[in-house]
Structures are given as C-alpha cells and as structure tokens.
Design a protein around this motif. Structure first.
Motif, short mmCIF file in Angstrom:
data_model
loop_
_atom_site.label_atom_id
_atom_site.label_comp_id
_atom_site.label_asym_id
_atom_site.label_seq_id
_atom_site.Cartn_x
_atom_site.Cartn_y
_atom_site.Cartn_z
N PRO A 105 0.81 -1.23 0.00
CA PRO A 105 0.00 0.00 0.00
C PRO A 105 0.84 1.28 0.00
O PRO A 105 0.44 2.28 -0.58
CB PRO A 105 -0.83 -0.13 1.29
N SER A 106 2.02 1.24 0.62
CA SER A 106 2.87 2.44 0.60
C SER A 106 3.36 2.73 -0.82
O SER A 106 3.54 3.88 -1.22
CB SER A 106 4.05 2.31 1.57
N LYS A 107 3.56 1.67 -1.59
CA LYS A 107 4.00 1.83 -2.98
C LYS A 107 2.83 2.22 -3.89
O LYS A 107 3.01 2.93 -4.87
CB LYS A 107 4.68 0.55 -3.47
N ALA A 108 1.63 1.74 -3.54
CA ALA A 108 0.42 2.16 -4.28
C ALA A 108 0.22 3.67 -4.08
O ALA A 108 -0.16 4.39 -5.01
CB ALA A 108 -0.80 1.39 -3.80
N PHE A 109 0.51 4.13 -2.88
CA PHE A 109 0.44 5.57 -2.62
C PHE A 109 1.39 6.31 -3.56
O PHE A 109 1.02 7.29 -4.21
CB PHE A 109 0.80 5.88 -1.15
N GLY A 110 2.62 5.82 -3.65
CA GLY A 110 3.63 6.50 -4.48
C GLY A 110 3.22 6.57 -5.94
O GLY A 110 3.40 7.61 -6.59
N PHE A 111 2.65 5.49 -6.45
CA PHE A 111 2.24 5.44 -7.86
C PHE A 111 1.11 6.44 -8.11
O PHE A 111 1.15 7.26 -9.03
CB PHE A 111 1.82 4.01 -8.22
N SER A 112 0.09 6.40 -7.27
CA SER A 112 -1.05 7.29 -7.44
C SER A 112 -0.65 8.75 -7.23
O SER A 112 -1.10 9.65 -7.95
CB SER A 112 -2.17 6.89 -6.46
N PHE A 113 0.23 8.97 -6.27
CA PHE A 113 0.74 10.33 -6.00
C PHE A 113 1.45 10.87 -7.24
O PHE A 113 1.21 12.01 -7.66
CB PHE A 113 1.69 10.27 -4.80
N ALA A 114 2.30 10.05 -7.84
CA ALA A 114 3.07 10.49 -9.00
C ALA A 114 2.14 10.80 -10.18
O ALA A 114 2.28 11.84 -10.84
CB ALA A 114 4.09 9.42 -9.40
N GLU A 115 1.19 9.91 -10.45
CA GLU A 115 0.28 10.14 -11.58
C GLU A 115 -0.60 11.37 -11.34
O GLU A 115 -0.94 12.10 -12.28
CB GLU A 115 -0.60 8.90 -11.82
N SER A 116 -0.99 11.59 -10.10
CA SER A 116 -1.84 12.75 -9.76
C SER A 116 -1.06 14.05 -9.92
O SER A 116 -1.53 15.00 -10.54
CB SER A 116 -2.34 12.63 -8.32
N LEU A 117 0.13 14.06 -9.35
CA LEU A 117 0.97 15.27 -9.40
C LEU A 117 1.34 15.59 -10.85
O LEU A 117 1.36 16.76 -11.26
CB LEU A 117 2.23 15.03 -8.55
N ARG A 118 1.60 14.56 -11.61
CA ARG A 118 1.94 14.75 -13.03
C ARG A 118 0.87 15.55 -13.76
O ARG A 118 1.17 16.48 -14.50
CB ARG A 118 2.11 13.37 -13.67
N GLU A 119 -0.39 15.17 -13.54
CA GLU A 119 -1.49 15.87 -14.22
C GLU A 119 -1.57 17.33 -13.77
O GLU A 119 -1.74 18.22 -14.59
CB GLU A 119 -2.81 15.13 -13.95
N GLU A 120 -1.40 17.56 -12.47
CA GLU A 120 -1.46 18.94 -11.98
C GLU A 120 -0.36 19.81 -12.58
O GLU A 120 -0.55 21.01 -12.77
CB GLU A 120 -1.29 18.97 -10.45
N LEU A 121 0.79 19.18 -12.85
CA LEU A 121 1.95 19.95 -13.30
C LEU A 121 2.10 19.94 -14.81
O LEU A 121 3.11 20.42 -15.34
CB LEU A 121 3.23 19.38 -12.65
#
Ligand SMILES: NC(=O)c1ccc[n+]([C@@H]2O[C@H](COP(=O)([O-])OP(=O)(O)OC[C@H]3O[C@@H](n4cnc5c(N)ncnc54)[C@H](OP(=O)(O)O)[C@@H]3O)[C@@H](O)[C@H]2O)c1
Length: 258
Positions: A152-168
């Motif tokens: 789950p900590s790695k699932a957080f990292g993946f979702s965080f990266a994809e989310s931040l990518r869209e914002e940026l």
C-alpha cells in the motif's frame, strides 16, 4: 555548469544505480543514505567527472527531510532532477510485525516522499522546468500479503506520481513513476525476507538495468515505466486478468515465510 540532480536512498541498490546513470549523463548529484557508506557511494560517483555530495540523514523523520532539503537548496543552483527513491520494506505476517517498524515504513515511504516532494515542487515551479521520479513498485498494482503495509505504501507512491503529473502538466515539470519488479538489491534481506521466494536473488531483476529503464523513462517524461525484464512485464500483463483475491493468493505464495 552541469545540471543538478538528487537521489534519495542513493547509497545502494536502485538508487545508487540511478545516481550512476545521472552522473554518467553529465549531472552533479546529491545522494542521501542513513548509514556511513553514503560517503563512499558519493566518492564512487565522482569518478564520472562531476561533483557528488553525500547527505547522511534519516528520511523517516521531519528533521531529516528538512536537513536533506537544506543541503540541496543551499547549493543555490536550479534543481533539474529529483529522484524520490528511498523506500524500505517489512516482510512477515501483519499480526507478527512490529508496529513501530511499520510506522517507520510509512514515515519513510509515504510521509517523507510527500514532504520532500513539496519542497521540490516549490523549487521547480518558479524555474518552469524539472523532472521528478518517484520509485514505486509493481507491488502498487496488487495486494501484497506478508508485505501488508509495504505494498500500500508503494500504491500511494504510484497514485501520487500520476496525480501530481497531471497537476503539473502545463508547468514544464514532468513526473514519472518507476515500478520495478523484484530486484537484486539488499531490499528483501533488509526487509527480513530471506526465508521467502524473494530471498533468492537468482531470478530477480538486475538493479542497474532497472535504474537504466527508470532513467530513460524520466528523461522521456513518461508517466510510468515497469522496471525489469520481459518476465516482469509479462507478470504485470497476466495480473491484469486476475481478481484482487487471485493476485493476493499468488503474492502470498511468494512472500510467506517458509
Ligand atoms: N528491490 C526490489 O525488489 C524493489 C522492487 C520494487 C520497488 N523497489 C523500491 O526501490 C527503492 C529502492 O530500493 P532498493 O531495492 O534499491 O533497496 P536498498 O538496496 O535496500 O536501498 C535502500 C536505500 O535507502 C536508504 N535508506 C533506507 N532507509 C533510510 C532512511 N530512513 N533514511 C535515509 N535513507 C534510507 C539506504 O541507505 P543506507 O542503508 O545506506 O542507510 C539505501 O540507500 C525503494 O523505494 C523500494 O521500495 C524495490
């Protein structure tokens, strides 16, 4: 002046190999590690002709993250590449695992990643450019029994990266997630998983190859890349056809202590 990059968890494993890629491709690199050997790792990186700095800190603490960031910011140079790579694992049944160790895992893998990413994004936005790599895992794509807090900590990292990518997306800053399959670093030994299928290094991916794939995806600005060989990519494809229950059973068979 050579572009500036950093790699957390750069003293060994995938992180050291990411730092090697960056140094070989003309970057000056700041690396972090918790143990003394981070200084030897930085010395090895200087062999590629650029500068390399070691910051020995615990990135599972608020102060450690701030100390690392103060060092990077104190160089007073544009930060071109940030590799949020540090991560730790814990094997064994959830009922048996030590709670403090699990909370430390969350502090390093989740809290520390968010904390450092905040500093990085605030530094890169005014520059209008930068590249961020988040080291997740193929564990992000499935339940991970016997590594019940790690996955789950790695699932957080993946979702965080994809989310931040869209914002940026319009900012000039790219965000890439690296999802390695099982890799022949010290990771599983440190996680106490020698008595599992993951304790056997012979079938695992090569850490240098995984890092090369991550570096190339980062430079292309891909959203994510699977790190590993054909068998790893095939495993990911096959898993798409399975239910969560089936994937959990499959992972348990590999991660359960013998
Ligand atoms: N290996 C795999 O099978 C695999 C698969 C998928 C994803 N990943 C991910 O890949 C990343 C790198 O793992 P790896 O396989 O390269 O592991 P590794 O060889 O165990 O390296 C871990 C690195 O993190 C550093 N570190 C650990 N705890 C720290 C802390 N509290 N503060 C600062 N530094 C700390 C270590 O430094 P010192 O020990 O020198 O202090 C080392 O440089 C992790 O995010 C992991 O989740 C690994």
């Amino acid at each position: 002046m050579r572009p500036l990059a950093f790699v957390t968890g750069g003293s060994s494993g995938i992180g050291f190999e990411l730092a090697q890629q960056l140094a070989q491709h003309g970057h000056d690199v700041v690396i972090s590690g918790r143990a003394d050997r981070v200084h030897d790792a930085a010395a090895a990186l200087r062999g590629h002709g650029g500068e390399a700095w070691a910051v020995q800190v615990d990135l599972g603490t608020h102060e450690g993250v701030e100390e690392f960031w103060s060092f990077v910011a104190g160089l007073e140079r544009p930060l071109e590449v940030a590799c949020l790579n540090v991560g730790i694992g814990i094997g064994g049944a959830f009922a048996d695992a030590d709670l403090d160790a699990e909370l430390e895992l969350i502090a390093v893998n989740v809290t520390g990643t968010v904390h450092l990413a905040k500093r990085v994004v605030h530094a890169m936005l005014p520059q209008g450019r930068g590249r961020i790599l988040v080291t997740s895992s193929i564990s992000a794509l499935q339940p991970t029994p016997y590594e019940t807090v790690y996955g789950p900590s790695k699932a957080f990292g993946f979702s965080f990266a994809e989310s931040l990518r869209e914002e940026l997306r319009e900012s000039g800053i790219s965000v890439t997630a690296l999802l390695p399959g099982a890799t022949n670093s010290e990771f599983h030994h440190t996680a106490g998983m020698d008595d599992t299928v993951f304790g056997d290094d012979s079938w695992k991916n090569d850490q240098a190859e995984v890092a090369r794939q991550g570096y190339e995806a980062l430079m292309r600005g891909d959203d994510h890349v699977i790190g590993g060989d054909d068998a790893t990519r095939q495993q990911v494809e096959e898993n798409r056809e399975l239910t969560e229950v089936q994937k959990a059973e499959k992972h348990a068979a590999m991660a359960r202590p013998s």
